[in-house]
Design a protein around this motif. Structure first.
Motif, PDB file in Angstrom:
ATOM      1  N   UNK A  78     -37.671 -19.042 142.183  1.00  0.00           N
ATOM      2  CA  UNK A  78     -36.623 -18.724 143.191  1.00  0.00           C
ATOM      3  C   UNK A  78     -37.037 -18.955 144.851  1.00  0.00           C
ATOM      4  N   UNK A  79     -38.457 -18.892 144.913  1.00  0.00           N
ATOM      5  CA  UNK A  79     -38.766 -19.171 146.377  1.00  0.00           C
ATOM      6  C   UNK A  79     -38.775 -20.421 146.738  1.00  0.00           C
ATOM      7  N   UNK A  80     -38.950 -21.363 145.641  1.00  0.00           N
ATOM      8  CA  UNK A  80     -39.127 -22.535 145.802  1.00  0.00           C
ATOM      9  C   UNK A  80     -37.618 -23.195 145.431  1.00  0.00           C
ATOM     10  N   UNK A  81     -36.646 -22.595 145.453  1.00  0.00           N
ATOM     11  CA  UNK A  81     -35.240 -22.968 145.245  1.00  0.00           C
ATOM     12  C   UNK A  81     -35.003 -23.847 144.176  1.00  0.00           C
ATOM     13  N   UNK A  82     -35.655 -23.555 143.026  1.00  0.00           N
ATOM     14  CA  UNK A  82     -35.671 -24.325 141.652  1.00  0.00           C
ATOM     15  C   UNK A  82     -34.807 -23.517 140.750  1.00  0.00           C
ATOM     16  N   UNK A  83     -33.556 -24.235 140.437  1.00  0.00           N
ATOM     17  CA  UNK A  83     -32.588 -23.644 139.334  1.00  0.00           C
ATOM     18  C   UNK A  83     -33.306 -23.662 137.906  1.00  0.00           C
ATOM     19  N   UNK A  84     -33.098 -22.689 137.315  1.00  0.00           N
ATOM     20  CA  UNK A  84     -33.627 -22.457 136.010  1.00  0.00           C
ATOM     21  C   UNK A  84     -32.578 -22.191 134.965  1.00  0.00           C
ATOM     22  N   UNK A  85     -32.918 -22.102 133.710  1.00  0.00           N
ATOM     23  CA  UNK A  85     -32.075 -21.517 132.649  1.00  0.00           C
ATOM     24  C   UNK A  85     -33.096 -20.869 131.516  1.00  0.00           C
ATOM     25  N   UNK A  86     -32.494 -19.915 130.857  1.00  0.00           N
ATOM     26  CA  UNK A  86     -33.270 -19.423 129.752  1.00  0.00           C
ATOM     27  C   UNK A  86     -32.898 -20.002 128.356  1.00  0.00           C
ATOM     28  N   UNK A  87     -33.977 -20.131 127.558  1.00  0.00           N
ATOM     29  CA  UNK A  87     -33.277 -20.697 126.132  1.00  0.00           C
ATOM     30  C   UNK A  87     -33.339 -19.454 125.075  1.00  0.00           C
TER      31      UNK A  87
END
Length: 149
Positions: A17-26
């Motif tokens: 979040x600090x690096x504004x990287x979107x992510x998902x959970x598997x």
């Protein structure tokens, strides 16, 4: 300097979040980060960020691309992987092989692991994570641009 804390998925999420990287959970609750096709790398990259071990104390970072290749390219892939591992400290590169319906194919994978049972501060976890992302992209650029693979 920030406080050393027990390693957790919250720390990984904070970094992203600090690096504004979107992510998902598997389905195993691991964090997945997908990057679009990069012409400098000639592939798409997917990263898996995991807490493993009995106490979820091992931070495991894994990178795979969408590139697959046949058995005729395995020898060159192994030589390139070994060259990378010999000349650079990280990430570790290796060939994974798969077989499906009598057809075999391979992929090159990258990974790193660090035991964080003693804890870690957020800045170091973020630095470690972002270095893994950068060095993984560096591997694929090297493979495509310098090694023409």
């Amino acid at each position: 300097m920030s406080e050393v804390k027990q390693f957790s998925y919250i720390m990984i999420e904070t970094c992203l979040r600090d690096h504004k990287i979107r992510f998902l959970r598997d389905e195993e609750n691991d964090i997945v980060v997908q990057f679009r096709y990069d012409p400098d790398c000639a592939c798409e990259l997917t990263f898996y960020l995991m807490a493993q071990g009995e106490k979820q104390e091992i931070y495991t970072l894994f990178c795979r691309s969408d590139r697959r290749f046949g058995t005729e390219e395995w020898e060159r892939a192994l030589v390139l992987s070994n060259t990378w591992n010999r000349e650079r400290r990280w990430p570790k590169s290796y060939l994974r092989s798969f077989g499906e319906n009598g057809a075999a194919y391979g992929e090159l994978c990258l990974e790193e692991h660090i035991d964080l049972e003693a804890g870690i501060h957020q800045e170091l976890l973020s630095s470690f994570t972002m270095n893994f992302f950068a060095s993984s992209f560096g591997f694929w650029r090297w493979l495509h641009q310098e090694q023409h693979f």
